[in-house]
Design an enzyme around this catalytic site. Sequence first.
Site, PDB file in Angstrom:
ATOM      1  N   ASP A 246      46.773  25.685  35.981  1.00  0.00           N
ATOM      2  CA  ASP A 246      45.337  25.879  36.149  1.00  0.00           C
ATOM      3  C   ASP A 246      45.083  26.628  37.457  1.00  0.00           C
ATOM      4  O   ASP A 246      44.374  27.639  37.504  1.00  0.00           O
ATOM      5  CB  ASP A 246      44.661  24.493  36.171  1.00  0.00           C
ATOM      6  CG  ASP A 246      43.154  24.570  36.059  1.00  0.00           C
ATOM      7  OD1 ASP A 246      42.616  25.690  36.009  1.00  0.00           O
ATOM      8  OD2 ASP A 246      42.512  23.505  36.027  1.00  0.00           O
ATOM      9  N   ASP A 250      44.229  31.030  38.195  1.00  0.00           N
ATOM     10  CA  ASP A 250      43.025  31.527  38.880  1.00  0.00           C
ATOM     11  C   ASP A 250      43.456  32.454  40.021  1.00  0.00           C
ATOM     12  O   ASP A 250      42.859  33.503  40.255  1.00  0.00           O
ATOM     13  CB  ASP A 250      42.183  30.374  39.457  1.00  0.00           C
ATOM     14  CG  ASP A 250      41.079  29.917  38.506  1.00  0.00           C
ATOM     15  OD1 ASP A 250      41.306  29.954  37.285  1.00  0.00           O
ATOM     16  OD2 ASP A 250      40.001  29.516  38.993  1.00  0.00           O
TER      17      ASP A 250
HETATM   18 MG    MG Z   1      40.744  26.678  35.558  1.00  0.00          MG
END
Ligand code: MG
Length: 354
Positions: A246, A250
């Site tokens: 995650d 980004d």
């Molecule tokens: Mg995310």
Amino acid sequence: MATKHILIVPGDGIGQEVTAVGKKVLDKIAAKFGHTFTYDEALIGHVAIEATGNPLPDESLEKMRKSDAVLFGAVGHPKYDNDPSAKVRPEQGLLRMRKELGLYANLRPIKLFDELLNASSIKPEILKGADILFFRELTGDIYFGEKGRKNNGDTAYDVAEYSRYEVERIARKAFDAARTRRKKLCSVDKANVIETSRLWREVVQKVALEYPDVEVEHQFVDATAMLLIKDPRRFDVVVTANLFGDILTDEASQIAGSMGMLASASIGDGTGVYEPIHGSAHDITGKGIANPLASILSAALLLDISFGMKAESEAVINAVDKVLKAGFRTRDIADQHTPADKILGTTAMGEEVL
Ligand code: MG
Ligand code: NAI
């Protein structure tokens, strides 16, 4: 010529704005290639809570199960971000969708279109040619473990868990993909400190024995965060756990220029779900300036992975490439040299691609 049923799940914020464009692109592909795509819509997130009290109503889940693929937007609303005590939250809908559909593999291609070399804050000579495929595990880790409070609420805990089986199946998917690319795989963990990471590394080492043609390296997540911006070209396929993936993706979005450029495919046991990696972006919701290319590129992944439509998928990617070559930009990927008349809003950018 094929007949397919696609579920559009816009969700919240700019999710609504960008999936509308993604759907138009699917429509265009159907017309151009002689396919029949039928559509339905379903609720998730804040809009679902408002309508039904449930962030993922059973009706939505049933529609997902019955469709051939899902084009998804984003969930989230500031109301919950600023109220940590809220018991019912949009993200619960997202997590439940992933779990119920068995979407354990999240593919995030980080591909830099040459025209966007200057859109990134990273130097062009570091970036040129960067092309990474992330495999983020999506249904395990700290996101799905037991969580709660103790000591009268003064202590909070989140349990991270991984089983051998869960690591093995995502590792295989990543190795298989590496075989079709530059045959390099980087497994990211924190095995010097975290027990789930030690199991992760052990399992990846074992699976690696079945892929002697793939060059494997193991990196710690903190070092990976540094290497990604120091030398992004060293990576081919990266496989990692849910939380690390995650965060790292980004970060990696800056290699591609913007969050608004990155598409993802979530696959596993059930219907594949295709979505931008970004969230509902309240800071720009309703302004008509969200970059629709992540949703359009998600539609391209949908065509390729769920429908096996390679030529159709490439047609979409080529259209995006052409539009960028023609100089068109949304605000997030414009730079100081972009003329004002080339800076387009969400719908206009979609029209150029169409
Ligand atoms: Mg995310
Ligand atoms: P975000 O990804 O929504 O936005 C981060 C930044 O990137 C913002 O400045 C935004 O304007 C920009 N951005 C994102 N997508 C863009 C696009 N297509 N075009 C132009 N600029 C774009 O993350 P943020 O702001 O941290 O979270 C907002 C909400 O989204 C929160 O409620 C969060 O929980 C939720 N969220 C949902 C996700 C999902 O549904 N998969 C993923 C991440 C966050």
